[in-house]
Design an enzyme around this catalytic site. Structure first.
Site, short mmCIF file in Angstrom:
data_model
loop_
_atom_site.label_atom_id
_atom_site.label_comp_id
_atom_site.label_asym_id
_atom_site.label_seq_id
_atom_site.Cartn_x
_atom_site.Cartn_y
_atom_site.Cartn_z
CB THR A 137 -0.89 0.00 1.26
OG1 THR A 137 -1.65 -1.20 1.28
CG2 THR A 137 -1.83 1.20 1.30
CD GLU A 138 3.38 3.07 -3.84
OE1 GLU A 138 3.02 4.07 -4.51
OE2 GLU A 138 4.30 2.31 -4.17
CB SER A 143 -8.91 -0.17 -3.16
OG SER A 143 -9.46 -0.01 -1.88
CG LEU A 247 -2.69 -9.11 -1.07
CD1 LEU A 247 -3.53 -8.01 -1.70
CD2 LEU A 247 -2.08 -8.60 0.24
CB ILE A 346 -25.68 -7.77 25.10
CG1 ILE A 346 -26.66 -8.18 23.98
CG2 ILE A 346 -25.86 -8.66 26.33
CD1 ILE A 346 -26.47 -9.59 23.46
N GLY A 348 -24.51 -2.97 27.69
CA GLY A 348 -24.87 -1.62 28.11
C GLY A 348 -23.64 -0.75 28.30
CD GLU A 372 -4.16 -9.07 3.64
OE1 GLU A 372 -4.46 -9.30 2.45
OE2 GLU A 372 -3.01 -9.22 4.10
CG ASP A 376 -17.85 -1.46 -0.10
OD1 ASP A 376 -18.67 -2.29 0.34
OD2 ASP A 376 -17.90 -0.25 0.16
CG PHE A 392 -12.18 -3.90 -9.60
CD1 PHE A 392 -12.56 -4.19 -8.30
CD2 PHE A 392 -11.79 -4.93 -10.44
CE1 PHE A 392 -12.55 -5.50 -7.85
CE2 PHE A 392 -11.77 -6.23 -9.99
CZ PHE A 392 -12.15 -6.53 -8.70
P1 TGC Z 1 -6.60 -7.43 -12.12
O1 TGC Z 1 -6.36 -7.03 -13.53
O2 TGC Z 1 -7.98 -7.82 -11.70
O3 TGC Z 1 -5.62 -8.65 -11.74
C1 TGC Z 1 -4.27 -8.72 -12.17
C2 TGC Z 1 -3.92 -10.19 -12.31
O4 TGC Z 1 -3.96 -10.80 -11.01
C3 TGC Z 1 -4.96 -11.83 -10.98
N1 TGC Z 1 -5.60 -11.74 -9.66
C4 TGC Z 1 -5.24 -12.53 -8.65
N2 TGC Z 1 -4.37 -13.55 -8.58
C5 TGC Z 1 -4.22 -14.16 -7.41
N3 TGC Z 1 -4.91 -13.80 -6.31
C6 TGC Z 1 -5.79 -12.78 -6.33
N4 TGC Z 1 -6.45 -12.46 -5.22
C7 TGC Z 1 -5.99 -12.09 -7.53
N5 TGC Z 1 -6.75 -11.05 -7.92
C8 TGC Z 1 -6.51 -10.84 -9.23
C9 TGC Z 1 -5.89 -11.53 -12.14
O5 TGC Z 1 -6.55 -12.70 -12.60
C10 TGC Z 1 -4.93 -10.98 -13.16
O6 TGC Z 1 -4.23 -12.08 -13.69
P2 TGC Z 1 -3.73 -12.06 -15.24
O7 TGC Z 1 -3.12 -13.41 -15.44
O8 TGC Z 1 -4.97 -11.83 -16.07
O9 TGC Z 1 -2.76 -10.93 -15.36
O10 TGC Z 1 -6.00 -6.30 -11.18
P3 TGC Z 1 -6.60 -4.90 -10.75
O11 TGC Z 1 -5.47 -3.92 -10.82
O12 TGC Z 1 -7.84 -4.60 -11.55
O13 TGC Z 1 -6.95 -5.10 -9.20
C11 TGC Z 1 -7.84 -6.06 -8.77
C12 TGC Z 1 -8.14 -5.89 -7.25
C13 TGC Z 1 -8.89 -4.61 -6.99
C14 TGC Z 1 -9.04 -7.05 -6.86
C15 TGC Z 1 -6.84 -5.93 -6.42
O14 TGC Z 1 -6.00 -4.94 -6.75
C16 TGC Z 1 -7.08 -5.96 -4.94
O15 TGC Z 1 -7.23 -7.04 -4.39
N6 TGC Z 1 -7.06 -4.78 -4.23
C17 TGC Z 1 -7.06 -4.75 -2.76
C18 TGC Z 1 -5.68 -4.40 -2.25
C19 TGC Z 1 -5.34 -5.08 -0.97
O16 TGC Z 1 -5.98 -6.05 -0.56
N7 TGC Z 1 -4.27 -4.66 -0.34
C20 TGC Z 1 -3.80 -5.30 0.85
C21 TGC Z 1 -2.45 -4.79 1.27
S1 TGC Z 1 -1.63 -5.82 2.47
C22 TGC Z 1 -2.50 -5.64 3.89
O17 TGC Z 1 -3.50 -5.02 3.95
C23 TGC Z 1 -1.93 -6.34 5.08
S2 TGC Z 1 -2.85 -6.09 6.50
C24 TGC Z 1 -2.03 -6.95 7.71
C25 TGC Z 1 -2.65 -8.28 7.98
O18 TGC Z 1 -2.90 -9.09 7.08
O19 TGC Z 1 -2.92 -8.59 9.13
P1 FAD Z 2 -9.09 3.35 -0.39
O1 FAD Z 2 -8.58 2.41 -1.43
O2 FAD Z 2 -8.83 4.80 -0.58
O3 FAD Z 2 -10.66 3.10 -0.21
C1 FAD Z 2 -11.49 4.03 0.51
C2 FAD Z 2 -12.94 3.60 0.30
O4 FAD Z 2 -13.26 3.60 -1.09
C3 FAD Z 2 -13.22 2.18 0.81
O5 FAD Z 2 -14.51 2.12 1.35
C4 FAD Z 2 -13.18 1.35 -0.48
O6 FAD Z 2 -13.95 0.15 -0.39
C5 FAD Z 2 -13.78 2.34 -1.47
N1 FAD Z 2 -13.37 2.04 -2.84
C6 FAD Z 2 -12.12 2.09 -3.39
N2 FAD Z 2 -12.15 1.73 -4.67
C7 FAD Z 2 -13.44 1.43 -4.96
C8 FAD Z 2 -14.12 0.97 -6.13
N3 FAD Z 2 -13.48 0.74 -7.27
N4 FAD Z 2 -15.44 0.77 -6.07
C9 FAD Z 2 -16.11 0.97 -4.89
N5 FAD Z 2 -15.55 1.39 -3.76
C10 FAD Z 2 -14.21 1.62 -3.80
N6 FAD Z 2 -0.99 -2.50 3.56
C11 FAD Z 2 0.17 -3.15 3.25
O7 FAD Z 2 0.63 -3.12 2.11
N7 FAD Z 2 0.86 -3.82 4.22
C12 FAD Z 2 0.43 -3.90 5.50
O8 FAD Z 2 1.07 -4.55 6.35
C13 FAD Z 2 -0.77 -3.23 5.85
N8 FAD Z 2 -1.19 -3.20 7.16
C14 FAD Z 2 -2.26 -2.43 7.49
C15 FAD Z 2 -2.60 -2.27 8.86
C16 FAD Z 2 -3.65 -1.44 9.22
C17 FAD Z 2 -3.97 -1.25 10.67
C18 FAD Z 2 -4.44 -0.81 8.23
C19 FAD Z 2 -5.62 0.03 8.61
C20 FAD Z 2 -4.13 -0.96 6.89
C21 FAD Z 2 -3.01 -1.75 6.51
N9 FAD Z 2 -2.62 -1.84 5.17
C22 FAD Z 2 -1.47 -2.51 4.83
C23 FAD Z 2 -3.30 -1.05 4.14
C24 FAD Z 2 -4.63 -1.65 3.67
O9 FAD Z 2 -4.44 -2.76 2.88
C25 FAD Z 2 -5.39 -0.54 2.91
O10 FAD Z 2 -5.81 0.40 3.89
C26 FAD Z 2 -6.57 -1.08 2.14
O11 FAD Z 2 -6.15 -1.85 1.04
C27 FAD Z 2 -7.52 0.04 1.65
O12 FAD Z 2 -6.81 1.07 1.04
P2 FAD Z 2 -7.07 2.61 1.48
O13 FAD Z 2 -7.00 2.67 2.97
O14 FAD Z 2 -6.12 3.42 0.69
O15 FAD Z 2 -8.55 2.90 1.07
#
Ligand code: TGC
Ligand code: FAD
Length: 392
Positions: A137-138, A143, A247, A346, A348, A372, A376, A392
Site C-alpha cells: 500500500t502507498e 485498493s 494476499l 448487550i 450496556g 487485505e 466493498d 472496479f
Molecule cells: P486485475 O487485472 O484484476 O488482476 C491482475 C492479475 O492478477 C490476478 N488476480 C489474482 N491472482 C491471485 N490472487 C488474487 N487475489 C488475484 N486477484 C486478481 C488476475 O486474474 C490478473 O491475472 P492475469 O493473469 O490476467 O494478469 O488487477 P486490478 O489492478 O484490476 O486489481 C484487482 C483488485 C482490486 C481485486 C486488487 O488490486 C485488490 O485485491 N485490491 C485490494 C488491495 C489489498 O488487498 N491490499 C492489501 C495490502 S496488504 C495488507 O492489507 C496487510 S494487512 C495486515 C494483515 O494481514 O494482518
Molecule cells: P481506499 O482504497 O482509498 O478506499 C477508501 C474507500 O473507497 C473504501 O470504502 C473502499 O472500499 C472504497 N473504494 C475504493 N475503490 C473502490 C471501487 N473501485 N469501487 C467501490 N468502492 C471503492 N498495507 C500493506 O501493504 N501492508 C500492510 O502490512 C498493511 N497493514 C495495514 C494495517 C492497518 C492497521 C491498516 C488500517 C491498513 C493496513 N494496510 C497494509 C493497508 C490496507 O491494505 C489498505 O488500507 C486497504 O487496502 C484500503 O486502502 P485505502 O485505505 O487506501 O482505502
C-alpha cells in the site's frame, strides 16, 4: 466479573475436525488464555505490541506454519486456520503480526524466492530471530495497488529503490521488508524485493493515534535511493498477480481469525446476559430482544465456522480459488463486526469499558474490514467472478 473463554460450538463443529486439528486449536487456545489475555488490555491501552510473545509463538510453530521444510511446522491449512482463530480470539493485532510474518513475508520468499534467499531468511523468520513486513500500500494507492509509484532502477549489479509505503504492519520492528516496486527496465512490471531495513535510505516511522489494532505496530516506509544487490530481487515475482497471491494467504487467515473475535464477543455477551439483572429481578438473557441478538450471533458464527472450514478443506486439496477467499474474508469479518456491535449493546454501559474485551475487538475489526481488501472490494471480486464483468 472475570469472564473465561469456553469455546463456541452450537452445531457440533468439533466433530468435523480431526484429533490433530483439535489438538492444535486447544494448544493455541491455552497459550492465548495463559499469555495474551492477562496482558492484552494493558497493551491496548499503552499502544504496545507484546513482543515478548514472539519467541514463544515461534516455538509453537505459528510462523510459516504451512511451509514445507526450513524448520517450519508443516501444518495443514485447516490447522493453521484454527491457530489464527484462537490468536484473534485474543486480539486481532497479534493475529495480524502472525499473518504478516507468515503469509506476507515467509510465503513470498517461499513461493517466489531463490533457494539461497529461502535458506537465508526462512529459518530465521520461523524462529522469530528476524521479523518481516510487507510493503504494498502507498499513500495514494490502497485498493488499487497496481497504480503504485515506488520504482526500482537497475544500476550495474544493484537496484535503486525509491518510493513511499503506508500503513505497513510491523514496519518499524522489521529486519526485512518485502517491497513491491515497478521496475523501470521491465516496462514498469511489478516485482518484489527483499530490503534489509538497515540499508541507507530506508526509514520506517510509526503511525500514532490509531483507535484500532493498538497492540500492533503500523508504520510508514520511506525508500530514498536504497541500494540492494540484484540478488535481492525475488526472481519468480511477475506483475501484480504475485503480491495478490500473497494476499490470498493472509485473507484466508483473516477469515478464520474473524471467527475467533466473534466467538470472544459472543461468549462475553452471553455470560453477561445470564448474570446481569434488570426488571423483575430477572437476568437480561430472559428478555426476547436480548435472546434475538444471541440467536443471531450463534447462527452467524456457526455459518462462518462452516465457511472457513470448507475454504480450508479446499485449500488443503489445492482447489481454492481467490474468489472463495474473498467470500470468506468478506462474510466473516462483517459477521464478526456485527457480533461485536451487538455484544457491546448487550453489555450496556459496561460495553464501552476495557474491563471487557468487546470494544477492543470492535475497534480492531474496523481495520480488519478495511485491510487485505476492503469489504466493498471483496464484493466486487465476487461480483466479477459471478458475472464475468469487472466493476472496479
Ligand atoms: P486485475 O487485472 O484484476 O488482476 C491482475 C492479475 O492478477 C490476478 N488476480 C489474482 N491472482 C491471485 N490472487 C488474487 N487475489 C488475484 N486477484 C486478481 C488476475 O486474474 C490478473 O491475472 P492475469 O493473469 O490476467 O494478469 O488487477 P486490478 O489492478 O484490476 O486489481 C484487482 C483488485 C482490486 C481485486 C486488487 O488490486 C485488490 O485485491 N485490491 C485490494 C488491495 C489489498 O488487498 N491490499 C492489501 C495490502 S496488504 C495488507 O492489507 C496487510 S494487512 C495486515 C494483515 O494481514 O494482518
Ligand atoms: P481506499 O482504497 O482509498 O478506499 C477508501 C474507500 O473507497 C473504501 O470504502 C473502499 O472500499 C472504497 N473504494 C475504493 N475503490 C473502490 C471501487 N473501485 N469501487 C467501490 N468502492 C471503492 N498495507 C500493506 O501493504 N501492508 C500492510 O502490512 C498493511 N497493514 C495495514 C494495517 C492497518 C492497521 C491498516 C488500517 C491498513 C493496513 N494496510 C497494509 C493497508 C490496507 O491494505 C489498505 O488500507 C486497504 O487496502 C484500503 O486502502 P485505502 O485505505 O487506501 O482505502
Amino acid at each position: 466479573m472475570a469472564i473465561k473463554f469456553r469455546g463456541v460450538d452450537f452445531i457440533e463443529f468439533d466433530t468435523l475436525l480431526s484429533g490433530e486439528e483439535r489438538l492444535v486449536r486447544d494448544t493455541t487456545r491455552r497459550f492465548i488464555e495463559d499469555n495474551l489475555i492477562p496482558i492484552i488490555e494493558e497493551c491496548n491501552r499503552a499502544g504496545r505490541f507484546p513482543r515478548e510473545l514472539v519467541k514463544p509463538m515461534a516455538e509453537l510453530g505459528f510462523f510459516g506454519a504451512t511451509i514445507k521444510g526450513y524448520g517450519c511446522a508443516e501444518m495443514s491449512n485447516v490447522e493453521y486456520g484454527l491457530v489464527m482463530q484462537e490468536l484473534e480470539r485474543g486480539d486481532s493485532g497479534v493475529r495480524s503480526f502472525v499473518s504478516v510474518q507468515s503469509a506476507l513475508v515467509m510465503y513470498p520468499i517461499y513461493a517466489f524466492g531463490s533457494e539461497e534467499q529461502k535458506q537465508t531468511w526462512l529459518p530465521a523468520l520461523q524462529k522469530g530471530d528476524k521479523l518481516g513486513c510487507f510493503g504494498l500500500t502507498e499513500p495514494d494507492f490502497g485498493s488499487n495497488p497496481g497504480g503504485m509509484r515506488t520504482r526500482a532502477r537497475k544500476s550495474g549489479n544493484e537496484y535503486l529503490l525509491n518510493g513511499e509505503k503506508m500503513w505497513i504492519t510491523s514496519g518499524s520492528i522489521a529486519d526485512i521488508a518485502i517491497v513491491w516496486a515497478k521496475v523501470e527496465e521491465e516496462e514498469n512490471r511489478i516485482r518484489g524485493f527483499l530490503v534489509e531495513t538497515d540499508r541507507p535510505g530506508f526509514r520506517a516511522e510509526d503511525i500514532h493515534g490509531k483507535w484500532s489494532l493498538r497492540a500492533s505496530v503500523t508504520s510508514s516506509l520511506s525508500l530514498q535511493e536504497v541500494r540492494v544487490p540484484a540478488a535481492n530481487l525475488l526472481p519468480k515475482t511477475d506483475a501484480l498477480k504475485s503480491p495478490l497471491m500473497c494476499l490470498n494467504q493472509a485473507r484466508y487467515g483473516i477469515a478464520w481469525g474473524a471467527v475467533g473475535a466473534a466467538m470472544a464477543c459472543y461468549d462475553c455477551a452471553l455470560q453477561y446476559a445470564l448474570f446481569r439483572k434488570q426488571f423483575h429481578d430477572q437476568p437480561i438473557a430472559s428478555h426476547q430482544l436480548v435472546q434475538e441478538k444471541l440467536a443471531w450471533m450463534i447462527s452467524e458464527i456457526s455459518k462462518a465456522q462452516l465457511l472457513a472450514l470448507q475454504v480450508g478443506r479446499l485449500k488443503d486439496q489445492g482447489k481454492l480459488g481467490y474468489q472463495h477467499v474473498s467470500m470468506a474474508k468478506r462474510n466473516n469479518v462483517w459477521m464478526a463486526l456485527e457480533c461485536a456491535r451487538m455484544s457491546r449493546d448487550i453489555l450496556g454501559a459496561n460495553g464501552v469499558a476495557d474491563e471487557y474485551p468487546i470494544f477492543r475487538h470492535m475497534a480492531n475489526l474496523e481495520s480488519v474490514k478495511t485491510y487485505e481488501g476492503t469489504h466493498d472490494i471483496h464484493t466486487l471480486i465476487i461480483g466479477q467472478n459471478v458475472t464475468g464483468m469487472d466493476a472496479f
